[in-house]
Structure formats: C-alpha cells, structure tokens
Design a protein around this motif. Structure first.
Motif, PDB file in Angstrom:
ATOM      1  N   ARG A   1      49.643  52.587  31.242  1.00 31.27           N
ATOM      2  CA  ARG A   1      49.742  53.195  32.565  1.00 31.27           C
ATOM      3  C   ARG A   1      50.506  52.331  33.552  1.00 31.27           C
ATOM      4  O   ARG A   1      50.991  52.813  34.572  1.00 31.27           O
ATOM      5  CB  ARG A   1      48.338  53.463  33.121  1.00 31.27           C
ATOM      6  CG  ARG A   1      47.519  54.435  32.291  1.00 31.27           C
ATOM      7  CD  ARG A   1      46.172  54.667  32.970  1.00 31.27           C
ATOM      8  NE  ARG A   1      45.237  55.364  32.088  1.00 31.27           N
ATOM      9  CZ  ARG A   1      43.963  55.593  32.403  1.00 31.27           C
ATOM     10  NH1 ARG A   1      43.496  55.186  33.585  1.00 31.27           N
ATOM     11  NH2 ARG A   1      43.177  56.216  31.554  1.00 31.27           N
ATOM     12  N   ASP A   2      50.569  51.016  33.275  1.00 31.28           N
ATOM     13  CA  ASP A   2      51.274  50.117  34.196  1.00 31.28           C
ATOM     14  C   ASP A   2      52.729  50.530  34.324  1.00 31.28           C
ATOM     15  O   ASP A   2      53.372  50.910  33.343  1.00 31.28           O
ATOM     16  CB  ASP A   2      51.217  48.674  33.694  1.00 31.28           C
ATOM     17  CG  ASP A   2      49.806  48.156  33.530  1.00 31.28           C
ATOM     18  OD1 ASP A   2      49.307  47.521  34.463  1.00 31.28           O
ATOM     19  OD2 ASP A   2      49.214  48.405  32.456  1.00 31.28           O
ATOM     20  N   VAL A   3      53.252  50.454  35.520  1.00 31.18           N
ATOM     21  CA  VAL A   3      54.671  50.658  35.765  1.00 31.18           C
ATOM     22  C   VAL A   3      55.288  49.341  36.233  1.00 31.18           C
ATOM     23  O   VAL A   3      56.201  48.808  35.618  1.00 31.18           O
ATOM     24  CB  VAL A   3      54.919  51.778  36.787  1.00 31.18           C
ATOM     25  CG1 VAL A   3      56.416  51.882  37.102  1.00 31.18           C
ATOM     26  CG2 VAL A   3      54.394  53.110  36.260  1.00 31.18           C
TER      27      VAL A   3
ATOM     28  N   GLY B   1      45.376  43.952  34.110  1.00 34.83           N
ATOM     29  CA  GLY B   1      46.556  44.762  33.828  1.00 34.83           C
ATOM     30  C   GLY B   1      47.731  43.918  33.392  1.00 34.83           C
ATOM     31  O   GLY B   1      47.740  42.681  33.551  1.00 34.83           O
ATOM     32  N   LEU B   2      48.744  44.564  32.853  1.00 34.96           N
ATOM     33  CA  LEU B   2      49.934  43.842  32.413  1.00 34.96           C
ATOM     34  C   LEU B   2      50.674  43.183  33.568  1.00 34.96           C
ATOM     35  O   LEU B   2      51.506  42.300  33.355  1.00 34.96           O
ATOM     36  CB  LEU B   2      50.872  44.793  31.665  1.00 34.96           C
ATOM     37  CG  LEU B   2      50.268  45.494  30.435  1.00 34.96           C
ATOM     38  CD1 LEU B   2      51.322  46.348  29.745  1.00 34.96           C
ATOM     39  CD2 LEU B   2      49.643  44.508  29.467  1.00 34.96           C
TER      40      LEU B   2
ATOM     41  N   GLY C   1      48.863  41.655  35.942  1.00 39.00           N
ATOM     42  CA  GLY C   1      47.907  40.678  36.448  1.00 39.00           C
ATOM     43  C   GLY C   1      46.800  41.254  37.313  1.00 39.00           C
ATOM     44  O   GLY C   1      45.903  40.519  37.733  1.00 39.00           O
ATOM     45  N   THR C   2      46.823  42.556  37.587  1.00 43.84           N
ATOM     46  CA  THR C   2      45.783  43.169  38.411  1.00 43.84           C
ATOM     47  C   THR C   2      44.423  43.002  37.747  1.00 43.84           C
ATOM     48  O   THR C   2      44.253  43.313  36.565  1.00 43.84           O
ATOM     49  CB  THR C   2      46.064  44.668  38.625  1.00 43.84           C
ATOM     50  OG1 THR C   2      47.294  44.811  39.327  1.00 43.84           O
ATOM     51  CG2 THR C   2      44.937  45.317  39.427  1.00 43.84           C
ATOM     52  N   LEU C   3      43.461  42.520  38.518  1.00 44.91           N
ATOM     53  CA  LEU C   3      42.110  42.324  38.000  1.00 44.91           C
ATOM     54  C   LEU C   3      41.263  43.552  38.325  1.00 44.91           C
ATOM     55  O   LEU C   3      41.098  43.914  39.494  1.00 44.91           O
ATOM     56  CB  LEU C   3      41.484  41.065  38.615  1.00 44.91           C
ATOM     57  CG  LEU C   3      40.107  40.656  38.087  1.00 44.91           C
ATOM     58  CD1 LEU C   3      40.184  40.298  36.604  1.00 44.91           C
ATOM     59  CD2 LEU C   3      39.554  39.466  38.882  1.00 44.91           C
ATOM     60  N   TYR C   4      40.737  44.180  37.291  1.00 49.45           N
ATOM     61  CA  TYR C   4      39.948  45.401  37.462  1.00 49.45           C
ATOM     62  C   TYR C   4      38.454  45.092  37.391  1.00 49.45           C
ATOM     63  O   TYR C   4      38.056  43.993  36.996  1.00 49.45           O
ATOM     64  CB  TYR C   4      40.326  46.423  36.391  1.00 49.45           C
ATOM     65  CG  TYR C   4      41.729  46.950  36.549  1.00 49.45           C
ATOM     66  CD1 TYR C   4      42.022  47.902  37.517  1.00 49.45           C
ATOM     67  CD2 TYR C   4      42.771  46.494  35.741  1.00 49.45           C
ATOM     68  CE1 TYR C   4      43.322  48.397  37.682  1.00 49.45           C
ATOM     69  CE2 TYR C   4      44.071  46.974  35.893  1.00 49.45           C
ATOM     70  CZ  TYR C   4      44.325  47.918  36.870  1.00 49.45           C
ATOM     71  OH  TYR C   4      45.604  48.394  37.034  1.00 49.45           O
ATOM     72  N   PRO C   5      37.596  46.037  37.787  1.00 54.98           N
ATOM     73  CA  PRO C   5      36.140  45.819  37.731  1.00 54.98           C
ATOM     74  C   PRO C   5      35.670  45.506  36.316  1.00 54.98           C
ATOM     75  O   PRO C   5      36.303  45.903  35.330  1.00 54.98           O
ATOM     76  CB  PRO C   5      35.568  47.147  38.224  1.00 54.98           C
ATOM     77  CG  PRO C   5      36.632  47.725  39.082  1.00 54.98           C
ATOM     78  CD  PRO C   5      37.922  47.319  38.437  1.00 54.98           C
TER      79      PRO C   5
ATOM     80  N   TYR D   1      44.951  41.825  28.055  1.00 56.13           N
ATOM     81  CA  TYR D   1      44.375  40.694  28.783  1.00 56.13           C
ATOM     82  C   TYR D   1      43.016  41.036  29.397  1.00 56.13           C
ATOM     83  O   TYR D   1      42.807  42.149  29.886  1.00 56.13           O
ATOM     84  CB  TYR D   1      45.307  40.252  29.922  1.00 56.13           C
ATOM     85  CG  TYR D   1      46.708  39.927  29.508  1.00 56.13           C
ATOM     86  CD1 TYR D   1      46.992  38.827  28.701  1.00 56.13           C
ATOM     87  CD2 TYR D   1      47.778  40.729  29.932  1.00 56.13           C
ATOM     88  CE1 TYR D   1      48.289  38.532  28.334  1.00 56.13           C
ATOM     89  CE2 TYR D   1      49.087  40.435  29.563  1.00 56.13           C
ATOM     90  CZ  TYR D   1      49.338  39.334  28.756  1.00 56.13           C
ATOM     91  OH  TYR D   1      50.624  39.042  28.386  1.00 56.13           O
ATOM     92  N   PHE D   2      42.149  40.022  29.408  1.00 53.19           N
ATOM     93  CA  PHE D   2      40.845  40.131  30.053  1.00 53.19           C
ATOM     94  C   PHE D   2      40.503  38.781  30.668  1.00 53.19           C
ATOM     95  O   PHE D   2      40.963  37.731  30.201  1.00 53.19           O
ATOM     96  CB  PHE D   2      39.754  40.512  29.038  1.00 53.19           C
ATOM     97  CG  PHE D   2      39.984  41.845  28.383  1.00 53.19           C
ATOM     98  CD1 PHE D   2      39.362  42.990  28.857  1.00 53.19           C
ATOM     99  CD2 PHE D   2      40.839  41.964  27.282  1.00 53.19           C
ATOM    100  CE1 PHE D   2      39.575  44.226  28.266  1.00 53.19           C
ATOM    101  CE2 PHE D   2      41.067  43.192  26.674  1.00 53.19           C
ATOM    102  CZ  PHE D   2      40.436  44.322  27.173  1.00 53.19           C
ATOM    103  N   LEU D   3      39.704  38.820  31.709  1.00 53.87           N
ATOM    104  CA  LEU D   3      39.229  37.590  32.347  1.00 53.87           C
ATOM    105  C   LEU D   3      37.737  37.474  32.126  1.00 53.87           C
ATOM    106  O   LEU D   3      36.969  38.384  32.476  1.00 53.87           O
ATOM    107  CB  LEU D   3      39.519  37.603  33.843  1.00 53.87           C
ATOM    108  CG  LEU D   3      39.067  36.347  34.610  1.00 53.87           C
ATOM    109  CD1 LEU D   3      39.877  35.126  34.180  1.00 53.87           C
ATOM    110  CD2 LEU D   3      39.173  36.560  36.120  1.00 53.87           C
ATOM    111  N   LEU D   4      37.322  36.367  31.542  1.00 52.32           N
ATOM    112  CA  LEU D   4      35.900  36.047  31.373  1.00 52.32           C
ATOM    113  C   LEU D   4      35.521  35.043  32.444  1.00 52.32           C
ATOM    114  O   LEU D   4      36.080  33.946  32.502  1.00 52.32           O
ATOM    115  CB  LEU D   4      35.643  35.467  29.980  1.00 52.32           C
ATOM    116  CG  LEU D   4      34.254  34.879  29.709  1.00 52.32           C
ATOM    117  CD1 LEU D   4      33.153  35.909  29.921  1.00 52.32           C
ATOM    118  CD2 LEU D   4      34.182  34.278  28.313  1.00 52.32           C
TER     119      LEU D   4
END
Length: 725
Positions: free
Chosen positions: A30-32, A685-686, A688-692, A716-719
C-alpha cells in the motif's frame, strides 16, 4: 498448433495459475512514498552518522591495506555503497531538489559511498558530436556529486562504462555493441579518446563545489573502465559463426610471440598444433579458434593478455595521476580467473563484480535457474574472495542475487556477513539506484520490479537495511585468521582460460579470511604456504592443530557445515540455512525450518515458508540482550502484479507485470531469552512510518509475526521493551 500459439497458451496458463495463487498468497503493497521519515526506526543517521569529507577524511589504503581515513591510517572503515546506474529508462539524474532529497535519503539509509556508473552514456545520450555533453545532464551530475558530498557520501566513478565512450551519434549507449574497451588496449586513438574523456569530465571544475572532480577529497576510487578485461570482452561479443577472438588481437599477439620465442622453430617446440602456414616471421600465427579448447596456444594467449592488461592499466593510471588524482585506481572488476588475477596484481585496489542466478535481460523468454545460493556454498561470494589480493583495499563494485529468484532474501545476510568476515572495504549491491523516493514514477524501468533494479523490491531493500547494520556498523566481526593462496606468477597459468582457484580452497572463505599473495612473501606459518596443494580440510586440520582455529569450531566440510572462526556465522548447505549471531544482530536465512533453532537471544520456533529473519539493536551502545528498541526484519518474497511465467517453476519470464508490488504472505514465531514488564511489536511501513502495535505483553517475550498487517504488508517491525525483568 504453431509454436507461437503454444507459447501463448503456456503463458496464459501460467498467468491463470498465478492469479489463483495471488488471492491467497500475495498481498499488494500500500505504501506509495518510500522516503524515510526523520527519526523513524528506518532512519539510521543517528546510529550510522556520516562525517565531513575533507583532507583529513580522504579515503586511502591504510597501514594494513584496508580503507582508512588519511588522519587515521591504522583504523579500517567500512563503506556501504549506493549503486547509481541511472539511464533515461530509469529516470536519469534528478533535478536539484530531487538530488538533495535523494542524497539525504541515502545517508538516512546508511550509505556512505556511491558508485556512479554509465555517467558517460548519460552525458552523451542523444548527442551527435563527440564530447558534446548534454549541458543539463552535466549540471545535474555536478549538483548530485555536491549533494552527496554534503551528506558525507564519497564517490566511486567509472572512467568508462559505455562502449560508445564520448563518441557522438549512437543510440545504443547502454548496450555492449562497440569495441572501445578492447581497442583501449591496442589502439592509440581509442586510448586518446579515453584520456580526453577523463580530462573533460573528471578534470573539469564542479561549479557546486568549486573543485575539479578528480581533485576532490570525496572521489575515493576511479575504475578505469568497467569490466574491460580482454577475454571477457571477447565472450560478450561472441556470436555463432564468428571467430572466438577479434582479428585486432592477431598482430600484437604475433609481435608478443616473436619477442618471447624468437622463431617459428622455437615456438613449434612448445605448440604441438602449430600449422604449416603459421610463421612468426610473417606474423601469421593464429589466435585460438575455440576459447574453450585447452592447449599451449591458449596458455600463451593468457600470458599475452596479462602483460597487455597490466601495461594498459599502468598507462591509463598515469593519465589520472598527471591530472592530479591522488585517490585509488582499479580496473578489471570481474572474472575471478587466474589470468585476470595476475592482471590485477599491481593495482591500488581490487574491485570485483559477482552475481548469483544471473539474468541476461528483460525480454520475454529471459530465464534464471531459480536456485538457492546457500545450496552451492555461496559460490558467488567465494569466487571473488579468492580474487582479492591481500594487503590492498577490496571493493565489491557490483553484486546481486537477482530478482525474480525466490531465494534472493539470502543476499541480505550472505554478503554483509561474509564481507565483514573477510574484512572487505566496500559493499555495493548493483541496481539503477538502491532506493526510490516513491512507487509509481513514470519511467519504463520504474513501472515494475526488474532485475538490476533493487529500489522497488521490498526483499532487496530489507537486505540492504540489514547490510547497513551487519556490515557497515560492524555488527559482524572480521576474521582473526588469514589464509593466503599462493601465487607464483605466469607459471600459474594453465591451458584452460576459465581456470580459477578451486572450490576445495575457496571453501576456506566460509571459515576465515582468504586472498592472493605472492609466494615469496609468505611468512612460513602452517596451513599457509601449502594452501595451494592441500584441500580445505587439510588446512583446517593444521589450523586446529596449531590452536589457530578453536576446538569447538563446527566446520565439517563433508557434512556441508561451515562455522566462521569468529563463531558468528554458521552455514548449513544441506539444510539451506545461514545463521548469524552477534551481540548487535542475530539473523537467519532459511529455505525451510524443520525444527526450531536458537541464535542466542532470539529463537526461531516456526515459519510457514522460506525467508529472512533478523533482530538488530537500534541503540547506539546496547546490544540485543539489553536494548529497548530493536528492529525486526522479516522478508519472504515479492512479485509484481500480473507477472506471467512460461513454466510452473517460474524460471522463464513472459511478462514482468506491473505495480503494485505484492509481498508473499508469511508468518514466523519468535521468542527472546528476555522478559520485560511491558513489550510491544509494531509494524513499520516501507517509509519508516510506525503503526500501532500488533503484539504486546508482559513477562517472557514471544510472539507470532505476520507480514500481512492491517496497514498493508511490510518487511519491518519495531520491538520496544520497557522495564526489563
């Protein structure tokens, strides 16, 4: 039914099958925008800062032969390289605003050097007269170089990429149709053309820096001409029904033979196949009719190539030195044969290109083998490891595990991990550009993922992200073992023009550092001077006996198990697994997961298919055992929408399809040997957007990671971990 109809029917069948699979296996991205947001988990500018480029920070060959800054020659530096091989089909050089954005994004992604490839073709595109550079393109190149330098990104530039050089009135500048690279070795006019090109472009003053490019501290390396070995040039131009070797080689080869042998009679004592009509005195000795037929004629031709190529490189290097260049010079950056190794012996630095599952083009019918690199012991890495001359900087000027190979996630761990183990200096994954600012740019090579176009491929991009940490940051260590491969000189040439260091020795690159060294410079250590005649197993046994290799090293070549001397890298060829365990990063690439395995802190318990999984600390001073912010990488496979193959194994392409890119759905179960009062896992997101968060808990950290999130698929995921227990 005609052949054309059969192909059409087969392609249609492949397309129908792909559509059936797409609904349940592939999820559209979905990323643009692909511009990484400042401060996001994918912004590495704080953990991998680029410094100022000045005289103190000019890149040199340091005291041990590694790249280093001029002010600290004893301290090696690692360079992650951005390949900039733009053409009109991929958008060309950006305007000033685009160059500023692009250079800043490269720095944020962790790049600190860039290779400019085919600049000559871009400057001369559409031009009718020799050396009539397009003024707008020249301005854009100059501005981009300045923007890169402002962002702490050094330059590697080809002195020549296009076989059309700066000659006018050609429309095939990115093809291999011309003979300029061969003529550079033989023809004074071609050499003068090349020299004028260097003076006009490299020695010109960049108006945005006020310095001539060739005198700028940012110019670290010039590759005299890309892939310009004589033998390779002949292979590129080989056609059915044509002679194996260009007729232009005949006269200089005869002169060389005459100087060496003196007479036809003397030559006949060595060449048992000398024809009755071949006379040195008349200059009628023939070139080999078949480059793959071994014999003394072929051996002498290789010796002629070595002398010619060394003289040519010296002559071209002098041109650059006379223009004021103080940086490193290299050339002959492909083909890891014995012959080309001897040609590279006197260069300032060694540059090499290598590919796994090479693809010849974009046309329907183009094919690859669709095989794993782990299964052959990452031969594409080992073959260039054995081409490296010890005591010189080593630059991987091009590499890739090419799209649409479904195992290409392997490259994101194979190359940075082993490049670090070998102590290589620059790592450059080849493509039009390593990043794009957005999906959907209106250029032919940006409308879908393609081979040699990594910027749009989430799998390749995930690998480059991991490379920034494993290689450039230094997460993986350099080997403490160096195993020289003995080189005597011309006597090492065989009658086979393809001869290279044997696999029984290149296997050693999976355990320790290898490279070429002149035999008379050996220090006499066990397992070194005999490396040429022993097997890898014999050398490893000697290293164990002398305590150089730890007793608990798990390497067992017969079982296909290779354990680096650092203890950080374990390759299991039979299982199709590569595991890397360091204090800052743990990662694994696997063709299948038959049973869980521990990497140290991270345990991979289950996965529903092949892929790459990585866990890296995003803290500057904390490893993964204590870090509170960790980047999790999970890459499976990606394809374009509507890709069509001619076969069920997806080896032969019919149609590359179009955007959006689709990522293959997958999941992996992970557990950490850590507990925390609170922890959470959030998709990134691709861009770098950090989602809930999609997973959270307290106590032991264990979760299932699915790349099919509510916000679209990602790699990608952030722990985040709070109040460790």
């Amino acid at each position: 039914m005609s052949t054309r109809s059969l192909l059409t029917a087969a392609a249609l069948f492949g397309w129908l099958i792909s559509q059936v699979h797409a609904a349940d296996q592939w999820v559209p991205v979905r990323d643009v925008s692909l511009e990484v947001s400042p401060g996001s988990p994918l912004d590495f500018s704080s953990i991998l800062p680029n410094g100022v480029i000045d005289a103190d920070h000019r890149l040199i060959a340091g005291s041990d032969g590694s790249l280093a800054f001029a002010k600290a020659p004893e301290k090696p530096v690692r360079m992650l390289c951005a390949s900039l091989a733009w053409s009109p089909a991929s958008g060309g050089f950006p305007d000033h605003d685009g160059a500023d954005r692009y250079a800043r994004q490269l720095a944020m992604h962790g790049y600190n050097i860039a290779r400019l490839h085919f600049v000559d073709a871009s400057l001369m595109f559409g031009r009718q007269k020799d050396f009539d550079f397009d003024p707008e393109t020249l301005d854009r190149v100059h501005y981009l170089l300045a923007a890169l330098k402002r962002n702490g990104i050094y330059w590697i530039i080809d002195g020549l990429s296009s076989v059309r050089g700066a000659y006018g009135d050609y429309d095939d500048r990115w093809d291999a149709n011309g003979d300029l690279k061969l003529r550079l070795h033989l023809d004074d006019e071609a050499f003068a053309h090349w020299a004028r090109l260097q003076a006009k472009f490299l020695a010109s003053v960049n108006p945005y820096t006020g310095i001539a490019i060739i005198r700028d501290d940012a110019l670290a390396l010039v590759i005299l001409a890309n892939e310009n070995g004589i033998e390779f040039d002949g292979v590129v131009h080989e056609r059915p029904g044509k002679p194996a070797y260009a007729s232009a080689l005949a006269a200089p080869f005869n002169r060389w033979l005459a100087a060496r042998y003196g007479s036809t009679e003397a030559l006949g004592k060595t060449w048992t196949d000398l024809g009755y009509d071949e006379r040195l005195e008349l200059g009628t000795v023939k070139l080999p009719a078949d480059r793959y037929a071994d014999g003394p004629r072929m051996r002498d031709l290789q010796a002629f190539f070595v002398e010619t190529e060394r003289a040519s490189a010296a002559r071209m290097s002098k041109v650059l030195r006379d223009l004021g260049f103080e940086g490193l010079i290299s050339t002959y950056n492909n083909w890891p044969t014995v012959q080309t190794a001897l040609s590279r012996r006197d260069l300032d630095a060694v540059t090499m290109n290598t590919y796994h599952d090479w693809v010849g083009g974009y046309a329907p019918g183009s094919a690859l083998r669709q095989v794993s690199s782990l299964a052959d012991g990452v031969d594409y890495m080992r073959m260039i490891a054995a081409a490296r001359w010890l005591g010189k900087p080593f630059i991987v000027s091009e590499y890739d595990h090419l799209f649409w190979n479904r195992y290409r996630y392997e490259a994101g761990l194979v190359m940075p991990a082993y490049a670090a183990l070998q102590g290589w200096d620059v790592l450059c994954r080849h493509g039009h550009g390593p990043i794009a600012l957005a999906y959907g740019e209106p250029y032919p090579h940006k409308r879908a993922m393609l081979p040699y176009a990594i910027a749009l491929d989430p799998v390749a991009r995930a690998g480059e992200t991991l490379s920034a940490l494993v290689f450039r940051r230094g997460d993986a260590a350099r080997s403490a073992i160096t195993i020289p491969l003995a080189v005597r000189g011309e006597e090492d040439l065989s009658e086979d023009m393809q001869a290279r260091e044997p696999e029984r020795l290149t296997d050693l690159a999976l355990v320790g550092r290898i490279g070429l060294q002149l035999e008379d410079r050996f220090d006499g250590e066990m397992g070194v001077t005999q490396a040429r005649v022993e097997t890898a197993t014999d050398v490893l046994t000697a290293l164990r006996d002398h305590g150089t290799l730890a007793p608990d090293n798990r390497t067992d070549i017969e079982r296909g198990l290779y354990h680096s001397d650092t203890g950080e890298i374990l390759l299991d060829r039979r299982a199709g697994q590569l595991r890397v365990s360091t204090p800052m990063t743990e990662a694994a690439a696997f063709a299948s997961l038959r049973e869980p395995f521990d990497l140290g802190v991270m345990r991979i318990e289950q996965a529903d298919g092949n892929g790459l999984v990585g866990l890296s600390s995003l803290d500057v001073k904390s490893g993964i055992s204590t870090s509170r912010r960790l980047l999790v990488i999970f890459a499976t496979d990606a394809q374009n929408t509507g890709m069509i193959f001619r076969d069920s194994e997806e080896k032969v392409i019919q149609d590359f399809g179009e955007l959006p890119v689709q990522i293959r759905k997958g999941y992996v179960n992970l557990a950490l040997s850590r507990a925390a009062a609170r922890w959470k896992v959030s998709p990134v997101g691709l861009d770098g957007t950090l989602y809930p968060p999609v997973e959270s808990g307290s106590g032991p950290i264990a979760f299932r990671l699915s790349n099919d999130t509510a916000y679209g698929p990602t790699t990608y995921f952030l722990l985040e971990i709070a109040d460790d227990g």
